[in-house]
Scaffold this active site. Structure first.
Site, PDB file in Angstrom:
ATOM      1  N   LYS A  78      -7.758 -25.837  21.329  1.00 57.63           N
ATOM      2  CA  LYS A  78      -8.999 -25.176  21.758  1.00 57.63           C
ATOM      3  C   LYS A  78      -8.654 -23.865  22.480  1.00 57.63           C
ATOM      4  O   LYS A  78      -7.683 -23.812  23.245  1.00 57.63           O
ATOM      5  CB  LYS A  78      -9.748 -26.134  22.688  1.00 57.63           C
ATOM      6  CG  LYS A  78     -11.128 -25.687  23.124  1.00 57.63           C
ATOM      7  CD  LYS A  78     -11.783 -26.767  24.001  1.00 57.63           C
ATOM      8  CE  LYS A  78     -13.202 -26.415  24.404  1.00 57.63           C
ATOM      9  NZ  LYS A  78     -13.834 -27.445  25.247  1.00 57.63           N
ATOM     10  N   SER A 158     -18.507 -28.649  23.547  1.00 54.30           N
ATOM     11  CA  SER A 158     -18.007 -27.313  23.303  1.00 54.30           C
ATOM     12  C   SER A 158     -16.761 -27.279  22.406  1.00 54.30           C
ATOM     13  O   SER A 158     -16.449 -26.236  21.842  1.00 54.30           O
ATOM     14  CB  SER A 158     -17.670 -26.640  24.633  1.00 54.30           C
ATOM     15  OG  SER A 158     -16.650 -27.350  25.316  1.00 54.30           O
ATOM     16  N   SER A 182     -17.685 -32.709  26.053  1.00 51.61           N
ATOM     17  CA  SER A 182     -17.244 -31.757  25.026  1.00 51.61           C
ATOM     18  C   SER A 182     -16.122 -32.218  24.105  1.00 51.61           C
ATOM     19  O   SER A 182     -15.826 -31.528  23.137  1.00 51.61           O
ATOM     20  CB  SER A 182     -16.816 -30.454  25.682  1.00 51.61           C
ATOM     21  OG  SER A 182     -17.954 -29.711  25.976  1.00 51.61           O
TER      22      SER A 182
HETATM   23  N1  GLN Z   1     -22.463 -29.690  26.912  1.00 48.76           N
HETATM   24  C1  GLN Z   1     -22.109 -29.750  28.294  1.00 48.76           C
HETATM   25  C2  GLN Z   1     -22.357 -28.407  28.940  1.00 48.76           C
HETATM   26  O1  GLN Z   1     -22.853 -27.572  28.294  1.00 48.76           O
HETATM   27  C3  GLN Z   1     -20.690 -30.199  28.447  1.00 48.76           C
HETATM   28  C4  GLN Z   1     -19.718 -29.144  28.147  1.00 48.76           C
HETATM   29  C5  GLN Z   1     -18.308 -29.605  28.288  1.00 48.76           C
HETATM   30  O2  GLN Z   1     -18.019 -30.790  28.357  1.00 48.76           O
HETATM   31  N2  GLN Z   1     -17.415 -28.648  28.376  1.00 48.76           N
HETATM   32  O3  GLN Z   1     -22.056 -28.192  30.060  1.00 48.76           O
END
Ligand code: GLN
Length: 498
Positions: A78, A158, A182
């Site tokens: 990532k 994400s 995420s």
């Molecule tokens: N979807 C969640 C957010 O927007 C979690 C994101 C994540 O785990 N990095 O914060």
């Protein structure tokens, strides 16, 4: 079909060891696939030259003592992990052209075991999002298609690129991060396995920070066994991250086969929402049946503060983000807005941050700054911290009553079409994380594994949550559930340019 097709990590390790394939073969195979899969937009950087020369080195040392545990295994990362001499932007314009001079601890551990880096993976900007649509690179695309529509679907977020790349077989495994879901949500949307370790299990050093008390790195893989193998490698204390724990790291793979008869599986009533689609309820029910048939004991439990998880998360995560992201000012690294000669430093900050951050990141910075401001700190931030403790206590009470693991759905829906959630209403997007966020607030380990298909033939995952420092427990139950559910589906490769 070629022996290289859809290899799992453990199978590839075997073939490499036996000399039936070479690291160069395998790496070239993936580089070609990546090249032919531009439509998925999963990669934002390809490190082909570095990959090939590392593969040549791996082939040379394959038979020697120096080989390491991942010798010749191509992995993708990532874009949130700093990689030495390789551009790292967390999919943000504000980090345009940033090339770290250092390597994150987690990725360094992979390369030390002689894994091969194929490249960097697309993600939501600064890991804020659930659909990969906040990326400066444009969204990664889910390799799966719904039965009755040709629409491009979100890979989730994400770590959308990380999950799409594994599902489309563009790498053997990938690394993601999970702040509120995420790793697990994209894993569920793509039919692959995603593991979020206990907070503190892995070092956060060299990972671009979103919300430091919630962020954890973890693997996205094709199987539970592969997940256990990678977790062993990336775990452990790091003196450069004071929140990484000095805990013994068990051999996670060794527990996979343990008998699950008599294990107590908790089913939380608060995760049964009124508007949960029937296919999700059914998937959950099937998971329960499979575990029961395997000899586990199913017990109804209550996690009474679940409903406050999302509100607490959307105070705490933005608060931490607003502080972490204060460092991007156009002075030290990344993007700097072009200025007139008589503009002052304040103008530099203002223009750089206005132009460098995307809308969702700005929204989080504003929310975070607001909840930390003098007049509202107690009403929001401190209140959210108290709620967080209550959520943690709910889990503690359940685990100390003898529950071994908790089973829930990973997501409330299957993957949805890109551009379909109204941007004007971010809450609809935030609701995606309803089953995953409580785990981060409590610092627990959890895994998502694919166990079925939706009525439109899209993958769906179930989540197993365990007590702190007990990844072996969730891996053990996940391994059995994976076997029983026998999810043997792959997306049809519509995206390949041949
Ligand atoms: N979807 C969640 C957010 O927007 C979690 C994101 C994540 O785990 N990095 O914060």
């Amino acid at each position: 079909m070629s022996v290289l097709h859809n290899l799992t990590l453990s199978k590839a390790l075997n073939l490499l060891k036996k000399g039936e394939i070479t690291a160069v073969n395998l790496t070239e195979h993936y580089l070609i696939k990546i090249q032919n899969s531009e439509k998925l937009n999963a990669f934002c950087l390809k490190s082909s030259d570095v990959a090939i020369s590392k593969a040549e080195y791996c082939d040379k040392i394959m038979k020697s003592e120096k080989r390491g545990k991942l010798c010749g295994i191509p992995i993708a990362i990532k874009d949130i992990f700093c990689t030495e001499n390789q551009k790292t932007q967390a999919a943000s314009k504000i980090l345009q052209g940033f090339v770290p001079e250092y390597e994150s601890t987690v990725t360094a551990k992979l390369w030390n075991e002689n894994a091969i880096m194929l490249g960097k993976l697309n993600m939501d900007e600064f890991a804020m999002g659930s659909s990969n649509e906040t990326s400066i690179y444009g969204p990664a695309v889910n390799p799966w298609k719904s039965k009755n529509s040709d629409d491009d679907l979100t890979p989730g977020g994400s770590s959308g690129g990380s999950a799409a790349a594994v599902a489309a077989d563009l790498c053997i495994a990938s690394m993601g991060t999970d702040t509120g879901g995420s790793i697990r949500q994209p894993a569920s949307f793509n039919g692959v396995v995603g593991l979020k370790p206990t907070y503190g299990r892995c070092s956060r050093w060299g990972i671009i920070a979103f919300a430091s008390s919630l962020d954890q790195a973890g693997p996205i893989t094709k199987t539970v066994r592969d997940s256990a193998i990678l977790l062993n490698i990336i775990s452990g204390h790091d003196k450069r991250d004071s929140t990484s724990a000095k805990k013994l790291v068990p051999d996670f793979e060794a527990f996979l086969d343990d008998d699950i008869r008599g294990k107590k599986i908790g089913i939380p009533k608060e995760y049964q929402l009124n508007d949960t689609p029937e296919e999700i309820t059914k998937l959950w029910g099937n998971g329960i049946t499979l575990l029961k048939e395997a000899g586990a004991e199913i017990i109804n439990i209550s996690l009474p503060h679940t409903q406050y998880s999302l509100p607490a998360y959307y105070v705490l995560a933005p608060a931490e983000a607003s502080s972490n992201l204060a460092r991007y000012d156009g002075v030290r690294y990344g993007y700097r807005a072009p200025l007139e000669s008589d503009d002052g430093i304040n103008e530099l900050y203002k223009m750089t941050r206005s132009e460098g951050f995307g809308d969702e990141v700005k929204r989080r910075i504003m929310i975070g700054t607001y909840v930390l401001s003098a007049g509202f700190y107690e009403a929001y931030y401190q209140k959210a911290l108290k709620v967080r403790s209550l959520i943690e206590e709910d889990f503690n009470a359940v685990f100390s009553s003898g529950i071994d693991v908790i089973l829930t759905p990973t997501t409330p829906t299957p993957a949805f079409p890109l551009n379909s959630k109204i941007r004007e209403n971010p809450v609809e997007m935030y609701l995606n994380d309803i089953f995953t966020v409580p785990v981060n607030l409590a610092g627990l380990p959890a895994i998502s594994i694919p166990t079925g298909l939706s009525k439109n033939n899209l993958p769906l995952g179930l989540q197993l949550i365990g007590p702190k420092w007990n990844e072996q427990e969730i891996l053990n139950v996940a391994f059995r559930l994976e076997k029983e559910a026998n999810f043997n589906y792959n997306p049809i490769s519509w995206w390949e340019d041949k």
